[in-house]
Design a protein around this motif. Structure first.
Motif, PDB file in Angstrom:
ATOM      1  N   GLY A 105      19.590 -28.385 -39.838  1.00 32.51           N
ATOM      2  CA  GLY A 105      18.438 -28.541 -40.718  1.00 32.51           C
ATOM      3  C   GLY A 105      18.777 -29.259 -42.015  1.00 32.51           C
ATOM      4  O   GLY A 105      18.012 -30.106 -42.500  1.00 32.51           O
ATOM      5  N   LEU A 106      19.943 -28.943 -42.586  1.00 29.59           N
ATOM      6  CA  LEU A 106      20.358 -29.610 -43.831  1.00 29.59           C
ATOM      7  C   LEU A 106      20.678 -31.087 -43.592  1.00 29.59           C
ATOM      8  O   LEU A 106      20.415 -31.934 -44.455  1.00 29.59           O
ATOM      9  CB  LEU A 106      21.573 -28.893 -44.420  1.00 29.59           C
ATOM     10  CG  LEU A 106      21.298 -27.470 -44.936  1.00 29.59           C
ATOM     11  CD1 LEU A 106      22.595 -26.801 -45.372  1.00 29.59           C
ATOM     12  CD2 LEU A 106      20.298 -27.495 -46.076  1.00 29.59           C
ATOM     13  N   ALA A 107      21.227 -31.397 -42.418  1.00 33.30           N
ATOM     14  CA  ALA A 107      21.481 -32.802 -42.084  1.00 33.30           C
ATOM     15  C   ALA A 107      20.160 -33.563 -41.939  1.00 33.30           C
ATOM     16  O   ALA A 107      20.042 -34.721 -42.359  1.00 33.30           O
ATOM     17  CB  ALA A 107      22.294 -32.896 -40.795  1.00 33.30           C
ATOM     18  N   MET A 108      19.166 -32.899 -41.348  1.00 32.08           N
ATOM     19  CA  MET A 108      17.832 -33.504 -41.275  1.00 32.08           C
ATOM     20  C   MET A 108      17.289 -33.769 -42.681  1.00 32.08           C
ATOM     21  O   MET A 108      16.762 -34.850 -42.964  1.00 32.08           O
ATOM     22  CB  MET A 108      16.865 -32.564 -40.549  1.00 32.08           C
ATOM     23  CG  MET A 108      17.092 -32.354 -39.087  1.00 32.08           C
ATOM     24  SD  MET A 108      15.848 -31.181 -38.479  1.00 32.08           S
ATOM     25  CE  MET A 108      16.425 -30.910 -36.821  1.00 32.08           C
ATOM     26  N   ARG A 109      17.438 -32.774 -43.548  1.00 30.52           N
ATOM     27  CA  ARG A 109      16.916 -32.908 -44.909  1.00 30.52           C
ATOM     28  C   ARG A 109      17.607 -34.066 -45.637  1.00 30.52           C
ATOM     29  O   ARG A 109      16.967 -34.827 -46.366  1.00 30.52           O
ATOM     30  CB  ARG A 109      17.105 -31.607 -45.686  1.00 30.52           C
ATOM     31  CG  ARG A 109      16.339 -31.588 -47.011  1.00 30.52           C
ATOM     32  CD  ARG A 109      16.710 -30.396 -47.865  1.00 30.52           C
ATOM     33  NE  ARG A 109      16.565 -29.122 -47.159  1.00 30.52           N
ATOM     34  CZ  ARG A 109      16.821 -27.942 -47.717  1.00 30.52           C
ATOM     35  NH1 ARG A 109      17.247 -27.896 -48.986  1.00 30.52           N
ATOM     36  NH2 ARG A 109      16.671 -26.834 -47.046  1.00 30.52           N
ATOM     37  N   ALA A 149      23.587 -19.390 -36.049  1.00 34.49           N
ATOM     38  CA  ALA A 149      22.716 -19.492 -37.220  1.00 34.49           C
ATOM     39  C   ALA A 149      23.266 -20.509 -38.217  1.00 34.49           C
ATOM     40  O   ALA A 149      22.515 -21.319 -38.780  1.00 34.49           O
ATOM     41  CB  ALA A 149      22.550 -18.129 -37.881  1.00 34.49           C
ATOM     42  N   ARG A 150      24.583 -20.503 -38.429  1.00 35.06           N
ATOM     43  CA  ARG A 150      25.196 -21.491 -39.336  1.00 35.06           C
ATOM     44  C   ARG A 150      25.007 -22.904 -38.795  1.00 35.06           C
ATOM     45  O   ARG A 150      24.723 -23.845 -39.545  1.00 35.06           O
ATOM     46  CB  ARG A 150      26.686 -21.188 -39.521  1.00 35.06           C
ATOM     47  CG  ARG A 150      26.981 -19.969 -40.397  1.00 35.06           C
ATOM     48  CD  ARG A 150      28.434 -19.962 -40.827  1.00 35.06           C
ATOM     49  NE  ARG A 150      29.349 -19.933 -39.706  1.00 35.06           N
ATOM     50  CZ  ARG A 150      29.807 -18.812 -39.151  1.00 35.06           C
ATOM     51  NH1 ARG A 150      29.429 -17.635 -39.637  1.00 35.06           N
ATOM     52  NH2 ARG A 150      30.652 -18.861 -38.131  1.00 35.06           N
ATOM     53  N   ARG A 180      15.412 -21.332 -28.618  1.00 36.32           N
ATOM     54  CA  ARG A 180      14.197 -21.458 -29.431  1.00 36.32           C
ATOM     55  C   ARG A 180      14.493 -21.091 -30.882  1.00 36.32           C
ATOM     56  O   ARG A 180      14.037 -21.756 -31.820  1.00 36.32           O
ATOM     57  CB  ARG A 180      13.112 -20.525 -28.898  1.00 36.32           C
ATOM     58  CG  ARG A 180      12.406 -20.959 -27.636  1.00 36.32           C
ATOM     59  CD  ARG A 180      11.463 -19.838 -27.182  1.00 36.32           C
ATOM     60  NE  ARG A 180      10.674 -20.223 -26.027  1.00 36.32           N
ATOM     61  CZ  ARG A 180       9.468 -20.754 -26.077  1.00 36.32           C
ATOM     62  NH1 ARG A 180       8.907 -20.956 -27.266  1.00 36.32           N
ATOM     63  NH2 ARG A 180       8.805 -21.075 -24.993  1.00 36.32           N
ATOM     64  N   ALA A 181      15.243 -20.001 -31.043  1.00 40.50           N
ATOM     65  CA  ALA A 181      15.555 -19.538 -32.400  1.00 40.50           C
ATOM     66  C   ALA A 181      16.393 -20.571 -33.140  1.00 40.50           C
ATOM     67  O   ALA A 181      16.167 -20.824 -34.329  1.00 40.50           O
ATOM     68  CB  ALA A 181      16.297 -18.202 -32.328  1.00 40.50           C
ATOM     69  N   TYR A 182      17.353 -21.170 -32.452  1.00 40.93           N
ATOM     70  CA  TYR A 182      18.157 -22.228 -33.075  1.00 40.93           C
ATOM     71  C   TYR A 182      17.267 -23.376 -33.535  1.00 40.93           C
ATOM     72  O   TYR A 182      17.365 -23.857 -34.672  1.00 40.93           O
ATOM     73  CB  TYR A 182      19.213 -22.744 -32.088  1.00 40.93           C
ATOM     74  CG  TYR A 182      19.821 -24.053 -32.519  1.00 40.93           C
ATOM     75  CD1 TYR A 182      20.903 -24.090 -33.386  1.00 40.93           C
ATOM     76  CD2 TYR A 182      19.280 -25.269 -32.090  1.00 40.93           C
ATOM     77  CE1 TYR A 182      21.438 -25.289 -33.810  1.00 40.93           C
ATOM     78  CE2 TYR A 182      19.806 -26.477 -32.511  1.00 40.93           C
ATOM     79  CZ  TYR A 182      20.882 -26.476 -33.372  1.00 40.93           C
ATOM     80  OH  TYR A 182      21.398 -27.669 -33.794  1.00 40.93           O
ATOM     81  N   MET A 183      16.401 -23.845 -32.660  1.00 39.16           N
ATOM     82  CA  MET A 183      15.532 -24.974 -32.989  1.00 39.16           C
ATOM     83  C   MET A 183      14.593 -24.623 -34.133  1.00 39.16           C
ATOM     84  O   MET A 183      14.370 -25.420 -35.053  1.00 39.16           O
ATOM     85  CB  MET A 183      14.732 -25.391 -31.751  1.00 39.16           C
ATOM     86  CG  MET A 183      15.586 -25.997 -30.650  1.00 39.16           C
ATOM     87  SD  MET A 183      14.708 -26.091 -29.068  1.00 39.16           S
ATOM     88  CE  MET A 183      13.290 -27.075 -29.536  1.00 39.16           C
ATOM     89  N   GLY A 184      14.020 -23.405 -34.091  1.00 36.53           N
ATOM     90  CA  GLY A 184      13.112 -22.987 -35.153  1.00 36.53           C
ATOM     91  C   GLY A 184      13.790 -22.913 -36.500  1.00 36.53           C
ATOM     92  O   GLY A 184      13.244 -23.373 -37.518  1.00 36.53           O
ATOM     93  N   LEU A 185      15.006 -22.346 -36.531  1.00 39.00           N
ATOM     94  CA  LEU A 185      15.740 -22.235 -37.783  1.00 39.00           C
ATOM     95  C   LEU A 185      16.146 -23.612 -38.298  1.00 39.00           C
ATOM     96  O   LEU A 185      16.098 -23.879 -39.505  1.00 39.00           O
ATOM     97  CB  LEU A 185      16.973 -21.355 -37.585  1.00 39.00           C
ATOM     98  CG  LEU A 185      17.889 -21.169 -38.806  1.00 39.00           C
ATOM     99  CD1 LEU A 185      17.115 -20.644 -40.009  1.00 39.00           C
ATOM    100  CD2 LEU A 185      19.056 -20.246 -38.451  1.00 39.00           C
ATOM    101  N   ALA A 186      16.542 -24.508 -37.402  1.00 41.17           N
ATOM    102  CA  ALA A 186      16.950 -25.852 -37.812  1.00 41.17           C
ATOM    103  C   ALA A 186      15.795 -26.604 -38.456  1.00 41.17           C
ATOM    104  O   ALA A 186      15.934 -27.165 -39.554  1.00 41.17           O
ATOM    105  CB  ALA A 186      17.482 -26.625 -36.610  1.00 41.17           C
TER     106      ALA A 186
END
Length: 388
Positions: free
Chosen positions: A349-353, A342-343, A310-316
């Motif tokens: 997330g950056l790839a999504m952006r 975390a990295r 969950r934490a991975y998905m939330g941070l991403a």
């Protein structure tokens, strides 16, 4: 409606009369199921939410305890025992022996408990979920979600012994949100958990909010649906309810995949789930999208994923909008994610952006471009015929 009755009804002297009265007054057909069927359905509930479950699934009701050996998506041995906490609290056990004697004598009847040595005990039932909440309060855990909350075996054994011996109510300040009626049965639920951990030799305890009720539903699903990944289905459904029609999480997932060549199957699965939720907060105010995305994913009633997942998905998903502020990261993520995960979540997330920046969220445009990885470099390719 499917209505079933369990131990309290099937063992009551007037159980049949009660069922008849309810059926006549309410027009409902009630099935009083035997203990073995109750055990099977409870285990199915666990498997519906945790398909990879391997060990013992134990459902603790007020009057009975159902325990099942599960593994590889299947149910193996099972048993039902008359040692629910309400029954133990009232000393309604054979021969008037103590609660501890009743627990030991009944568990001794199950010769296959040690087949789960080194594996996991999946704890189902309100009393054990209450224990999970107490442990969360004791440890200042950042996520008050009982489902898939995990305690290492030795720590769970020590904690269960503490609750079982808490006759003076020293843990009272940590009982927030637990009814007084429930509190009275907790020492007996804790005694049972303690002895089960010792006898079975499990290496950890995982609490499951899914049990008998969910097992009844899961048992009626077509096999092709039962075999689906519950996490991916849940994320796809949530995206359908809240996302934009121009966005396709699957397309985004496949577009960015060349940037993640060395991920494991589980890492790939979590990245896919995060991509499905990438546009979850599109309608929120831009200043609050990061916080809303993080907390919503952490707290959403999702299955098929543990708390670090969950934490991975939330941070991403939060990182797809902007950087997560330190106060949020330190409180909600740092206790759940190691630095490597975390990295990886931030990279997702950056790839999504990047994908959203290049396409404006229009998948038809995104699919005309490609990325590939050469060492530490990402190469972006856009054909001359692209519609830009």
């Amino acid at each position: 409606l499917t209505v079933i009755a369990t131990a309290a009804v099937r063992e009551a002297e007037d159980g049949d009369e009660f069922v008849d009265a309810v059926e006549q007054r309410c027009g409902l057909k009630i099935q009083a199921i035997p203990g073995e069927e109750e055990a099977r359905l409870s285990a199915l509930g666990v498997l519906s939410a945790i398909p990879e479950a391997d060990g013992l699934a134990g459902d603790l009701g007020g009057a009975s305890f159902e325990v099942v050996r599960v593994g590889k998506g299947k149910i193996h041995q099972q048993a039902t025992l008359p040692i629910g906490p309400i029954r133990l609290a009232s000393r309604d056990v054979q021969g008037g022996e103590s609660a501890q004697q009743a627990i030991d004598e009944n568990l001794a009847k199950i010769g296959w408990l040690d087949s789960a040595k080194g594996k996991t005990f999946y704890a189902v039932g309100g009393a054990w979920r209450a224990m999970a909440r107490i442990h969360m309060n004791l440890t200042d855990y950042p996520l008050l979600v009982a489902h898939h909350y995990e305690i290492p075996g030795k720590q769970a054994l020590a904690f269960a012994n503490t609750v079982a011996l808490d006759e003076n109510g020293m843990l009272g300040k940590f009982y927030s949100g637990i009814s007084k009626k429930r509190v009275g049965t907790l020492p007996f639920a804790a005694q049972l958990m303690s002895r089960l951990i010792e006898i079975a030799g499990v290496s950890r305890v995982v609490f499951s909010a899914y049990g008998l009720r969910e097992g009844c539903v899961f048992d009626r699903l077509p096999s092709e649906i039962r075999s689906d990944d519950p996490l991916i289905d849940a994320c796809r459904n949530l995206a359908w309810m809240t996302g934009r029609t121009t966005v396709d999480g699957e397309a985004l997932f496949h577009w960015m995949s060349p940037a993640f060549p060395d991920e494991s199957a589980q890492e790939r699965r979590l990245r896919r789930a995060a991509c499905l939720l990438a546009d979850l907060e599109w309608s929120e105010h831009p200043d609050y999208r990061v916080e809303h995305a993080l907390l919503r994913i952490l707290r959403y009633p999702m299955i098929g994923v543990d708390h670090p997942g969950r934490a991975y998905m939330g941070l991403a998903v939060a990182s797809r909008h902007a950087q997560v502020r330190p106060r949020l990261f330190d409180r909600f993520l740092e206790p759940l994610l190691d630095k490597k995960e975390a990295r990886r979540a931030r990279a997702t997330g950056l790839a999504m952006r990047l994908g959203y920046t290049l396409s404006g969220g229009v998948i038809a445009l995104l699919e005309q471009s490609h990325i590939r990885r050469e060492g530490d470099q990402l190469i972006f390719e856009l054909p001359e015929s692209a519609d830009v």
